[in-house]
Structure formats: C-alpha cells, structure tokens
Design a protein around this motif. Sequence first.
Motif, PDB file in Angstrom:
ATOM      1  N   PRO A 109       0.836  -1.198   0.000  1.00 42.91           N
ATOM      2  CA  PRO A 109       0.000   0.000   0.000  1.00 42.91           C
ATOM      3  C   PRO A 109       0.877   1.258   0.000  1.00 42.91           C
ATOM      4  O   PRO A 109       2.031   1.209   0.445  1.00 42.91           O
ATOM      5  CB  PRO A 109      -0.799  -0.116   1.302  1.00 42.91           C
ATOM      6  N   PRO A 110       0.352   2.377  -0.511  1.00 44.76           N
ATOM      7  CA  PRO A 110       1.157   3.604  -0.554  1.00 44.76           C
ATOM      8  C   PRO A 110       1.722   4.019   0.799  1.00 44.76           C
ATOM      9  O   PRO A 110       2.752   4.669   0.861  1.00 44.76           O
ATOM     10  CB  PRO A 110       0.180   4.659  -1.075  1.00 44.76           C
ATOM     11  N   SER A 111       1.083   3.626   1.857  1.00 47.34           N
ATOM     12  CA  SER A 111       1.575   4.011   3.177  1.00 47.34           C
ATOM     13  C   SER A 111       2.770   3.160   3.622  1.00 47.34           C
ATOM     14  O   SER A 111       3.436   3.495   4.590  1.00 47.34           O
ATOM     15  CB  SER A 111       0.452   3.918   4.204  1.00 47.34           C
ATOM     16  N   ASP A 112       3.061   2.063   2.915  1.00 48.64           N
ATOM     17  CA  ASP A 112       4.189   1.197   3.279  1.00 48.64           C
ATOM     18  C   ASP A 112       5.457   1.703   2.610  1.00 48.64           C
ATOM     19  O   ASP A 112       5.719   1.446   1.450  1.00 48.64           O
ATOM     20  CB  ASP A 112       3.920  -0.246   2.876  1.00 48.64           C
ATOM     21  N   ARG A 113       6.227   2.406   3.391  1.00 50.19           N
ATOM     22  CA  ARG A 113       7.495   2.948   2.916  1.00 50.19           C
ATOM     23  C   ARG A 113       8.640   2.384   3.747  1.00 50.19           C
ATOM     24  O   ARG A 113       9.680   2.989   3.886  1.00 50.19           O
ATOM     25  CB  ARG A 113       7.441   4.475   2.983  1.00 50.19           C
ATOM     26  N   SER A 114       8.424   1.199   4.292  1.00 54.41           N
ATOM     27  CA  SER A 114       9.395   0.582   5.202  1.00 54.41           C
ATOM     28  C   SER A 114      10.718   0.235   4.522  1.00 54.41           C
ATOM     29  O   SER A 114      11.724   0.066   5.199  1.00 54.41           O
ATOM     30  CB  SER A 114       8.795  -0.672   5.845  1.00 54.41           C
ATOM     31  N   HIS A 115      10.725   0.149   3.213  1.00 52.41           N
ATOM     32  CA  HIS A 115      11.931  -0.239   2.484  1.00 52.41           C
ATOM     33  C   HIS A 115      12.817   0.938   2.100  1.00 52.41           C
ATOM     34  O   HIS A 115      13.876   0.746   1.516  1.00 52.41           O
ATOM     35  CB  HIS A 115      11.544  -1.023   1.232  1.00 52.41           C
ATOM     36  N   ILE A 116      12.389   2.144   2.403  1.00 53.09           N
ATOM     37  CA  ILE A 116      13.167   3.326   2.008  1.00 53.09           C
ATOM     38  C   ILE A 116      13.540   4.161   3.223  1.00 53.09           C
ATOM     39  O   ILE A 116      12.973   4.013   4.304  1.00 53.09           O
ATOM     40  CB  ILE A 116      12.406   4.205   0.985  1.00 53.09           C
ATOM     41  N   ASP A 117      14.466   5.061   3.011  1.00 56.37           N
ATOM     42  CA  ASP A 117      14.909   5.992   4.045  1.00 56.37           C
ATOM     43  C   ASP A 117      13.709   6.827   4.497  1.00 56.37           C
ATOM     44  O   ASP A 117      12.938   7.324   3.673  1.00 56.37           O
ATOM     45  CB  ASP A 117      15.994   6.892   3.431  1.00 56.37           C
ATOM     46  N   ALA A 118      13.576   6.993   5.790  1.00 55.34           N
ATOM     47  CA  ALA A 118      12.450   7.753   6.355  1.00 55.34           C
ATOM     48  C   ALA A 118      12.432   9.207   5.892  1.00 55.34           C
ATOM     49  O   ALA A 118      11.396   9.873   5.964  1.00 55.34           O
ATOM     50  CB  ALA A 118      12.492   7.688   7.882  1.00 55.34           C
ATOM     51  N   ARG A 119      13.559   9.692   5.395  1.00 50.82           N
ATOM     52  CA  ARG A 119      13.615  11.084   4.934  1.00 50.82           C
ATOM     53  C   ARG A 119      13.056  11.274   3.531  1.00 50.82           C
ATOM     54  O   ARG A 119      12.884  12.401   3.078  1.00 50.82           O
ATOM     55  CB  ARG A 119      15.069  11.576   4.964  1.00 50.82           C
ATOM     56  N   TRP A 120      12.759  10.172   2.812  1.00 50.40           N
ATOM     57  CA  TRP A 120      12.216  10.269   1.453  1.00 50.40           C
ATOM     58  C   TRP A 120      10.950  11.110   1.510  1.00 50.40           C
ATOM     59  O   TRP A 120      10.059  10.841   2.307  1.00 50.40           O
ATOM     60  CB  TRP A 120      11.914   8.874   0.926  1.00 50.40           C
ATOM     61  N   PRO A 121      10.844  12.146   0.686  1.00 51.29           N
ATOM     62  CA  PRO A 121       9.703  13.065   0.782  1.00 51.29           C
ATOM     63  C   PRO A 121       8.331  12.410   0.560  1.00 51.29           C
ATOM     64  O   PRO A 121       8.226  11.400  -0.137  1.00 51.29           O
ATOM     65  CB  PRO A 121       9.976  14.078  -0.342  1.00 51.29           C
ATOM     66  N   VAL A 122       7.329  13.001   1.175  1.00 49.63           N
ATOM     67  CA  VAL A 122       5.932  12.623   0.929  1.00 49.63           C
ATOM     68  C   VAL A 122       5.178  13.813   0.339  1.00 49.63           C
ATOM     69  O   VAL A 122       3.976  13.749   0.106  1.00 49.63           O
ATOM     70  CB  VAL A 122       5.220  12.108   2.193  1.00 49.63           C
TER      71      VAL A 122
END
Length: 163
Positions: A109-122
């Motif tokens: 899901p779009p909310s799953d960004r667990s594989h990237i750096d937390a600083r990646w912009p939203v």
Amino acid sequence: MNATRTDRCAECGAAVPTSGDCWTRLHELLEIETRVLPSLDPEAGMRAHFFAVATYQLQHPSRLTREALDRLHASVDEMTGPAPPPIARLRRDMGRFAAGSQKVTRSAPPSDRSHIDARWPVSWSVTAQDVTERAESEYPDAVGRWAVATLADLRVAMAATSR
C-alpha cells in the motif's frame, strides 16, 4: 476549496484525482504523450516519456524495490546532467536491470514505505498533477523540469538529519 489531508496522495502529496487513486495521474501523462510525442524527434519523445514514468515512480516509492529506486534515481540524475547519454542506451541498461534476477516491483500500500529511508519526501515541489495542468505544448519541458525538481527535493531531504 482546500483539500483535507485524506484528499492527498500519501506518497506525493498532490490532490487525489476523482478516480481516488493517484496512479491515474500516470495514465493522464501517457494520454498527453499520445497527442504530443509523435510531433517530436524520437530522442526527445523517448526522453520525455522516461522522465514522466521515472519521476512518477520516484515520487511513489512504495511500488518499487529499494534497488530499483536507487537505479531509477541514478538514471534520472544521469539523464538530467550536463552530458546525458542517448536515451537508447539508458533504455537498454534499464531493460537489462529489470530483466535480471533481482525483483523490481513490490506490492504494498502507498503508506508502506518501510523499504526506504524515512527522509524520502511525501510532499514534492512539483508533482504529476502540476505537469498535467500545463499546456500540452509544454509537456516535454514540463516533465524535464519535474524530474530536475524531484532530484532537488530528494537532495534536500536526504541531506537533512534523521530524526
């Protein structure tokens, strides 16, 4: 009328289209391409297409693996640099990468960004929505500017210290 946060894409921050899915924006870009790109020389047309698809994907990282995002980021950086290679070479390189043994896409899901750096912009300074709102005659330049703006946003975000 101001949109509430729930009316915004969780990955790029743009207003969600009436379809309810930001993925629709990529299809809007491709529709514009069917009208605009045939009048361009092939190199410019393929470059515009690359910028549209690659930049959209960079702003929606949940759809790709970390390795694919890294490769895409490097490719956009190379193609916006002072001496970009011919688009045919980039397409060959990306095709080999995608056909390799590593996985390129992921289902999340779009909310799953667990594989990237937390600083990646939203939230981004320029989004697909901005490009679709430009005059179609500006499309090739607009997608190039979008790619450059996205790289700049990424540089600023990644330079920030993690909290």
